[in-house]
Design a protein around this motif. Structure first.
Motif, PDB file in Angstrom:
ATOM      1  N   PRO A  83       0.825  -1.213   0.000  1.00  0.00           N
ATOM      2  CA  PRO A  83       0.000   0.000   0.000  1.00  0.00           C
ATOM      3  C   PRO A  83       0.862   1.268   0.000  1.00  0.00           C
ATOM      4  CG  PRO A  83      -0.803  -1.564   1.633  1.00  0.00           C
ATOM      5  CD  PRO A  83       0.496  -2.113   1.118  1.00  0.00           C
ATOM      6  N   ILE A  84       0.429   2.266  -0.774  1.00  0.00           N
ATOM      7  CA  ILE A  84       1.133   3.558  -0.796  1.00  0.00           C
ATOM      8  C   ILE A  84       0.182   4.613  -0.245  1.00  0.00           C
ATOM      9  CG2 ILE A  84       2.277   5.314  -2.211  1.00  0.00           C
ATOM     10  CD1 ILE A  84       2.819   3.418  -4.306  1.00  0.00           C
ATOM     11  N   PRO A  85       0.616   5.371   0.776  1.00  0.00           N
ATOM     12  CA  PRO A  85      -0.229   6.477   1.243  1.00  0.00           C
ATOM     13  C   PRO A  85      -0.209   7.612   0.225  1.00  0.00           C
ATOM     14  CG  PRO A  85       1.821   6.367   2.512  1.00  0.00           C
ATOM     15  CD  PRO A  85       1.873   5.249   1.519  1.00  0.00           C
ATOM     16  N   ILE A  86      -1.389   8.111  -0.109  1.00  0.00           N
ATOM     17  CA  ILE A  86      -1.421   9.189  -1.102  1.00  0.00           C
ATOM     18  C   ILE A  86      -2.274  10.361  -0.610  1.00  0.00           C
ATOM     19  CG2 ILE A  86      -1.087   7.622  -3.051  1.00  0.00           C
ATOM     20  CD1 ILE A  86      -3.966   7.913  -3.736  1.00  0.00           C
ATOM     21  N   PHE A  87      -2.020  11.523  -1.201  1.00  0.00           N
ATOM     22  CA  PHE A  87      -2.912  12.668  -0.978  1.00  0.00           C
ATOM     23  C   PHE A  87      -3.368  13.201  -2.323  1.00  0.00           C
ATOM     24  CE2 PHE A  87      -0.046  16.308  -1.823  1.00  0.00           C
ATOM     25  CZ  PHE A  87       1.207  15.722  -1.687  1.00  0.00           C
ATOM     26  N   VAL A  88      -4.585  13.732  -2.317  1.00  0.00           N
ATOM     27  CA  VAL A  88      -5.201  14.233  -3.538  1.00  0.00           C
ATOM     28  C   VAL A  88      -5.700  15.643  -3.250  1.00  0.00           C
ATOM     29  CG1 VAL A  88      -7.060  13.868  -5.212  1.00  0.00           C
ATOM     30  CG2 VAL A  88      -5.961  11.904  -4.160  1.00  0.00           C
ATOM     31  N   PHE A  89      -5.461  16.564  -4.187  1.00  0.00           N
ATOM     32  CA  PHE A  89      -6.057  17.894  -4.023  1.00  0.00           C
ATOM     33  C   PHE A  89      -6.624  18.359  -5.356  1.00  0.00           C
ATOM     34  CE2 PHE A  89      -2.749  20.502  -6.020  1.00  0.00           C
ATOM     35  CZ  PHE A  89      -1.631  19.673  -5.948  1.00  0.00           C
ATOM     36  N   THR A 100     -12.286  15.409  -4.761  1.00  0.00           N
ATOM     37  CA  THR A 100     -11.107  14.571  -4.491  1.00  0.00           C
ATOM     38  C   THR A 100     -11.504  13.095  -4.398  1.00  0.00           C
ATOM     39  OG1 THR A 100     -11.407  15.171  -2.173  1.00  0.00           O
ATOM     40  CG2 THR A 100      -9.641  16.286  -3.374  1.00  0.00           C
ATOM     41  N   GLN A 101     -12.664  12.839  -3.798  1.00  0.00           N
ATOM     42  CA  GLN A 101     -13.091  11.439  -3.634  1.00  0.00           C
ATOM     43  C   GLN A 101     -13.243  10.726  -4.976  1.00  0.00           C
ATOM     44  OE1 GLN A 101     -16.541   8.771  -1.448  1.00  0.00           O
ATOM     45  NE2 GLN A 101     -16.910  10.925  -1.674  1.00  0.00           N
ATOM     46  N   VAL A 102     -13.686  11.486  -5.996  1.00  0.00           N
ATOM     47  CA  VAL A 102     -13.960  10.848  -7.291  1.00  0.00           C
ATOM     48  C   VAL A 102     -12.688  10.234  -7.892  1.00  0.00           C
ATOM     49  CG1 VAL A 102     -13.731  12.934  -8.721  1.00  0.00           C
ATOM     50  CG2 VAL A 102     -15.282  11.126  -9.427  1.00  0.00           C
ATOM     51  N   SER A 103     -11.523  10.654  -7.417  1.00  0.00           N
ATOM     52  CA  SER A 103     -10.261  10.076  -7.922  1.00  0.00           C
ATOM     53  C   SER A 103     -10.209   8.570  -7.672  1.00  0.00           C
ATOM     54  CB  SER A 103      -9.059  10.747  -7.244  1.00  0.00           C
ATOM     55  OG  SER A 103      -9.052  10.458  -5.853  1.00  0.00           O
ATOM     56  N   GLN A 104     -10.921   8.114  -6.645  1.00  0.00           N
ATOM     57  CA  GLN A 104     -10.837   6.691  -6.294  1.00  0.00           C
ATOM     58  C   GLN A 104     -11.356   5.776  -7.397  1.00  0.00           C
ATOM     59  OE1 GLN A 104     -12.443   6.443  -2.158  1.00  0.00           O
ATOM     60  NE2 GLN A 104     -10.301   6.052  -1.727  1.00  0.00           N
ATOM     61  N   GLU A 105     -12.171   6.339  -8.296  1.00  0.00           N
ATOM     62  CA  GLU A 105     -12.662   5.534  -9.434  1.00  0.00           C
ATOM     63  C   GLU A 105     -11.523   5.131 -10.368  1.00  0.00           C
ATOM     64  OE1 GLU A 105     -15.710   7.167 -11.976  1.00  0.00           O
ATOM     65  OE2 GLU A 105     -16.777   7.965 -10.241  1.00  0.00           O
ATOM     66  N   GLN A 113      -3.873   4.381  -1.326  1.00  0.00           N
ATOM     67  CA  GLN A 113      -4.799   4.698  -0.236  1.00  0.00           C
ATOM     68  C   GLN A 113      -4.829   6.196   0.040  1.00  0.00           C
ATOM     69  OE1 GLN A 113      -3.528   2.099   2.949  1.00  0.00           O
ATOM     70  NE2 GLN A 113      -4.511   0.334   1.972  1.00  0.00           N
ATOM     71  N   VAL A 114      -5.994   6.798  -0.249  1.00  0.00           N
ATOM     72  CA  VAL A 114      -6.120   8.250  -0.046  1.00  0.00           C
ATOM     73  C   VAL A 114      -6.235   8.530   1.453  1.00  0.00           C
ATOM     74  CG1 VAL A 114      -7.403  10.344  -0.587  1.00  0.00           C
ATOM     75  CG2 VAL A 114      -7.335   8.477  -2.252  1.00  0.00           C
ATOM     76  N   ARG A 115      -5.173   9.040   2.034  1.00  0.00           N
ATOM     77  CA  ARG A 115      -5.189   9.352   3.472  1.00  0.00           C
ATOM     78  C   ARG A 115      -5.427  10.832   3.729  1.00  0.00           C
ATOM     79  NH1 ARG A 115      -0.696   7.024   6.955  1.00  0.00           N
ATOM     80  NH2 ARG A 115      -2.118   7.946   8.468  1.00  0.00           N
ATOM     81  N   TRP A 116      -5.144  11.648   2.696  1.00  0.00           N
ATOM     82  CA  TRP A 116      -5.334  13.091   2.878  1.00  0.00           C
ATOM     83  C   TRP A 116      -5.937  13.663   1.589  1.00  0.00           C
ATOM     84  CZ3 TRP A 116      -0.552  10.601   3.308  1.00  0.00           C
ATOM     85  CH2 TRP A 116      -0.120  10.360   4.610  1.00  0.00           C
ATOM     86  N   SER A 117      -6.830  14.620   1.748  1.00  0.00           N
ATOM     87  CA  SER A 117      -7.359  15.288   0.546  1.00  0.00           C
ATOM     88  C   SER A 117      -7.798  16.697   0.917  1.00  0.00           C
ATOM     89  CB  SER A 117      -8.530  14.495  -0.044  1.00  0.00           C
ATOM     90  OG  SER A 117      -9.598  14.456   0.863  1.00  0.00           O
ATOM     91  N   GLU A 118      -7.727  17.581  -0.068  1.00  0.00           N
ATOM     92  CA  GLU A 118      -8.125  18.971   0.182  1.00  0.00           C
ATOM     93  C   GLU A 118      -8.657  19.610  -1.096  1.00  0.00           C
ATOM     94  OE1 GLU A 118      -9.559  21.137   1.855  1.00  0.00           O
ATOM     95  OE2 GLU A 118      -8.081  21.247   3.479  1.00  0.00           O
ATOM     96  N   HIS A 119      -9.634  20.503  -0.922  1.00  0.00           N
ATOM     97  CA  HIS A 119     -10.199  21.277  -2.037  1.00  0.00           C
ATOM     98  C   HIS A 119      -9.726  22.726  -1.889  1.00  0.00           C
ATOM     99  CE1 HIS A 119     -13.950  18.419  -2.427  1.00  0.00           C
ATOM    100  NE2 HIS A 119     -12.808  17.774  -2.475  1.00  0.00           N
ATOM    101  N   PHE A 120      -9.226  23.310  -2.968  1.00  0.00           N
ATOM    102  CA  PHE A 120      -8.760  24.701  -2.921  1.00  0.00           C
ATOM    103  C   PHE A 120      -9.620  25.572  -3.836  1.00  0.00           C
ATOM    104  CE2 PHE A 120      -4.954  22.223  -1.811  1.00  0.00           C
ATOM    105  CZ  PHE A 120      -4.637  22.828  -0.596  1.00  0.00           C
ATOM    106  N   PHE A 121     -10.073  26.695  -3.303  1.00  0.00           N
ATOM    107  CA  PHE A 121     -10.870  27.635  -4.098  1.00  0.00           C
ATOM    108  C   PHE A 121      -9.932  28.597  -4.818  1.00  0.00           C
ATOM    109  CE2 PHE A 121     -13.648  26.047  -0.827  1.00  0.00           C
ATOM    110  CZ  PHE A 121     -14.727  25.638  -1.589  1.00  0.00           C
TER     111      PHE A 121
END
Ligand SMILES: Cc1cc2nc3c(=O)[nH]c(=O)nc-3n(C[C@H](O)[C@H](O)[C@H](O)COP(=O)(O)O)c2cc1C
Ligand code: SF4
Ligand code: SF4
Length: 273
Positions: A83-89, A100-105, A113-121
């Protein structure tokens, strides 16, 4: 801990956030590398992932969805042994819900494994005449918008560096909002891919649009757009003559230049041109 960030940016907003995240990691002496996905070969991607512990992915939101170029990049990632810990923004003007969640598709294995995610305006980059959405090219306002995101950037880096989970966009309500916008976007996306054109009278045949298109949708010799557009609006916004059309409508010059990203962004950089 070694970190790599892969990103796609059509008009500079995601580039700007990725750069800032890079700088925050570096200021904390955390080794970090940054790559535009437009400038990498498959072999390079494998080597880069192998030499890092945590992998980050950043992209702009299109209709609560991920740009097609990023979807394809995620799908062709190597399947890791462990497993690789990943972050998505993601960067967005107004909202995405579960951007960010939609990346899991698209990850090729649950070992990502998405452990961190953030949305930026970030500023709106859509200036096409058919929609007439508000946008600004005032660099002071653009810088202020990015400065406003500083807290979210620091917070994301803090969670990653301390190993505490932080996932924005993963709740049920976020998913529901995202679906409401993504479903119609996906339905019509195929038709919209054919909507970019070039106005022969305004065009100076400089070739910039063909060089900077991330997916080679504009033929370099004939300058005729094909039907592979991913709607990144880069050619529309950066054409020096405002000669790109969307649904046969030219940019309305009375609104000033289209959005050309935060200070320092050059689309050629994304492809190492
Ligand atoms: C085709 C398209 C669809 C977009 N859809 C959304 C959206 O659903 N929600 C939103 O908040 N912003 C949306 N935007 C705005 C961009 O997500 C936003 O400006 C982003 O930061 C652009 O990033 P970039 O400069 O890295 O390409 C859309 C932009 C484009 C070009
Ligand atoms: S960038 Fe604009 S002026 Fe240059 S070739 Fe493309 S459409 Fe023509
Ligand atoms: S044709 Fe223009 S809008 Fe479409 S993918 Fe290429 S640069 Fe982006």
């Amino acid at each position: 801990m070694k970190i790599v960030i892969f990103y796609f940016s059509g008009t500079g907003n995601t580039w700007r956030i990725a750069q800032s995240l890079h700088d925050v990691f570096a200021s904390q002496q955390i080794p970090v590398e940054l790559h535009s996905i437009e400038s990498l070969t498959q072999g390079e991607i494998l080597k880069i992932i192998a030499r890092n512990d945590i992998v980050g992915f950043g992209y702009p939101i299109y209709g609560s969805d991920i740009p097609l170029i990023m979807q394809e990049f995620l799908k062709q990632l190597p399947v890791p042994e462990h497993p690789i810990p990943i972050f998505v923004f993601c960067t967005q003007w107004m909202f995405s819900g579960d951007g960010t969640q939609v990346s899991q598709e698209f990850f090729p294995s649950p070992r990502y494994q998405v452990r961190w995610s953030e949305h930026f305006f970030t500023p709106n980059n859509v200036c096409v005449s058919v929609l007439r959405l508000p946008y600004t090219t005032d660099q002071r306002k653009i810088a202020a918008k990015f400065n406003h995101m500083r807290k979210r950037m620091d917070n994301l880096v803090k969670h990653i560096s301390t190993g505490t989970s932080h996932r924005r966009g993963f709740g049920f309500f976020s998913k529901w909002i995202g679906l409401m916008q993504r479903a119609p976007f996906r339905k019509y996306f195929g038709a919209w891919r054919n909507d970019i054109g070039i106005d022969g009278e305004r065009c100076s045949r400089c070739g910039l649009c063909a060089r900077i298109c991330p997916v080679g949708n504009i033929d370099r010799v004939t300058l005729v757009p094909q039907a592979r557009c991913i709607l990144c609006v880069r050619c529309y916004n950066f054409c020096p003559e405002n000669a790109i059309t969307y649904r046969d409508r030219l940019h309305d010059r009375s609104r000033g230049a289209p959005y050309r990203g935060p200070a320092g962004f050059r689309p050629e950089q994304m492809k190492d041109l």
